[in-house]
Write an enzyme that holds these catalytic residues in place. Structure first.
Site, PDB file in Angstrom:
ATOM      1  N   HIS A  64       5.747 -31.762   9.156  1.00  0.00           N
ATOM      2  CA  HIS A  64       5.173 -30.395   8.934  1.00  0.00           C
ATOM      3  C   HIS A  64       3.696 -30.473   7.962  1.00  0.00           C
ATOM      4  O   HIS A  64       3.046 -29.590   7.872  1.00  0.00           O
ATOM      5  CB  HIS A  64       6.255 -29.525   8.414  1.00  0.00           C
ATOM      6  CG  HIS A  64       7.398 -29.527   9.838  1.00  0.00           C
ATOM      7  ND1 HIS A  64       7.170 -29.157  10.916  1.00  0.00           N
ATOM      8  CD2 HIS A  64       8.700 -30.067   9.412  1.00  0.00           C
ATOM      9  CE1 HIS A  64       8.441 -29.202  11.449  1.00  0.00           C
ATOM     10  NE2 HIS A  64       9.226 -29.509  10.688  1.00  0.00           N
ATOM     11  N   CYS A  73       2.956  -3.426   3.750  1.00  0.00           N
ATOM     12  CA  CYS A  73       2.268  -2.363   4.432  1.00  0.00           C
ATOM     13  C   CYS A  73       2.971  -1.690   5.749  1.00  0.00           C
ATOM     14  O   CYS A  73       4.182  -1.737   5.842  1.00  0.00           O
ATOM     15  CB  CYS A  73       0.737  -2.710   4.837  1.00  0.00           C
ATOM     16  SG  CYS A  73       0.276  -3.851   5.963  1.00  0.00           S
ATOM     17  N   HIS A  78       9.100 -24.704   8.004  1.00  0.00           N
ATOM     18  CA  HIS A  78       7.694 -25.659   8.831  1.00  0.00           C
ATOM     19  C   HIS A  78       6.330 -25.055   8.442  1.00  0.00           C
ATOM     20  O   HIS A  78       5.570 -26.130   8.627  1.00  0.00           O
ATOM     21  CB  HIS A  78       8.065 -25.336  10.297  1.00  0.00           C
ATOM     22  CG  HIS A  78       9.173 -25.861  10.976  1.00  0.00           C
ATOM     23  ND1 HIS A  78       9.371 -26.064  12.287  1.00  0.00           N
ATOM     24  CD2 HIS A  78      10.216 -26.406  10.511  1.00  0.00           C
ATOM     25  CE1 HIS A  78      10.559 -26.683  12.774  1.00  0.00           C
ATOM     26  NE2 HIS A  78      10.961 -27.120  11.230  1.00  0.00           N
ATOM     27  N   THR A 106       2.636  -2.237   8.878  1.00  0.00           N
ATOM     28  CA  THR A 106       2.640  -3.171   9.955  1.00  0.00           C
ATOM     29  C   THR A 106       3.004  -4.570   9.282  1.00  0.00           C
ATOM     30  O   THR A 106       3.515  -5.354   9.983  1.00  0.00           O
ATOM     31  CB  THR A 106       2.025  -3.176  10.858  1.00  0.00           C
ATOM     32  OG1 THR A 106       0.442  -3.470  10.276  1.00  0.00           O
ATOM     33  CG2 THR A 106       1.661  -2.016  11.815  1.00  0.00           C
ATOM     34  N   ASP A 148       0.904  -1.276   0.073  1.00  0.00           N
ATOM     35  CA  ASP A 148      -0.082   0.095   0.016  1.00  0.00           C
ATOM     36  C   ASP A 148       0.889   1.205   0.042  1.00  0.00           C
ATOM     37  O   ASP A 148       2.039   1.093  -0.173  1.00  0.00           O
ATOM     38  CB  ASP A 148      -0.970  -0.078   1.305  1.00  0.00           C
ATOM     39  CG  ASP A 148      -0.258   0.053   2.479  1.00  0.00           C
ATOM     40  OD1 ASP A 148       0.955   0.012   2.626  1.00  0.00           O
ATOM     41  OD2 ASP A 148      -1.143   0.040   3.629  1.00  0.00           O
TER      42      ASP A 148
HETATM   43  C1  RB5 Z   1      -1.920   2.594   6.504  1.00  0.00           C
HETATM   44  O1  RB5 Z   1      -2.056   3.802   7.290  1.00  0.00           O
HETATM   45  C2  RB5 Z   1      -1.876   1.398   7.585  1.00  0.00           C
HETATM   46  O2  RB5 Z   1      -2.949   1.130   8.248  1.00  0.00           O
HETATM   47  C3  RB5 Z   1      -1.640  -0.060   6.800  1.00  0.00           C
HETATM   48  O3  RB5 Z   1      -0.504   0.266   5.934  1.00  0.00           O
HETATM   49  C4  RB5 Z   1      -1.149  -1.216   7.485  1.00  0.00           C
HETATM   50  O4  RB5 Z   1      -0.385  -0.922   8.336  1.00  0.00           O
HETATM   51  C5  RB5 Z   1      -2.299  -2.098   7.934  1.00  0.00           C
HETATM   52  O5  RB5 Z   1      -2.243  -3.018   8.507  1.00  0.00           O
END
Ligand code: RB5
Length: 148
Positions: free
Chosen positions: A137, A69, A102, A71, A12
């Site tokens: 596994h 993204c 695994h 996180t 993203d």
């Molecule tokens: C975007 O601001 C953020 O929410 C997205 O990149 C991501 O971390 C979502 O899981």
């Protein structure tokens, strides 16, 4: 027709810069990453790109995928809704290796706001360098799928 060994990557807006970096880095390792977008920093919704890449994994167009993204979490949640997709968020290299060996993970999710570029490179290299070990596994991975 896309080479079924192709590795796809998507992000993203929050993951765009790290995605670009990974594409350049992978080129130096002679690994080609097929970029499914987005192409610029316009704000987008991560599930749109997670679904796009995951559909390609389910169809067999791509063997492996990388989703980036902020996180890695939202991407993994969306990708894991797709049949045959096993997406793993990895923030260090041991988990990246285990995810392949695994868990037979076929999608690596990275958090661009969590890991630096150097660590992200190491995580991707580790993920791509290892294969599923099978054996006991395989039985466990089969049990991840919901019974039909
Ligand atoms: C975007 O601001 C953020 O929410 C997205 O990149 C991501 O971390 C979502 O899981």
């Amino acid at each position: 027709m896309t080479d079924p060994l192709t590795i796809a990557i998507a992000s993203d807006h929050a993951g765009l810069e790290l995605k670009r970096h990974m594409i350049d880095a992978a080129e130096q390792w002679r690994v080609q990453l097929s970029d499914l977008g987005p192409a610029d920093m316009t704000s987008v919704d991560y599930p749109d790109y997670a679904h796009l890449l995951a559909q390609g994994i389910t169809r067999g167009t791509y063997r492996l995928g990388i989703l980036v993204c902020g996180t890695g979490l939202g991407m993994s949640m969306a990708a894991n809704r797709h049949p045959g997709v096993r997406a793993a968020v990895c923030t260090e290299t041991f988990a990246a290796r285990m995810a392949r060996q695994h868990n037979n993970a076929n999608v690596l999710c990275l958090g661009a706001r969590v890991v630096g570029v150097g660590l992200a490179e190491d995580i991707v290299r580790e993920f791509l360098a290892h294969d599923f070990e099978g054996g006991r596994h395989a039985r466990r991975v089969d049990k991840i799928e919901l019974p039909s």
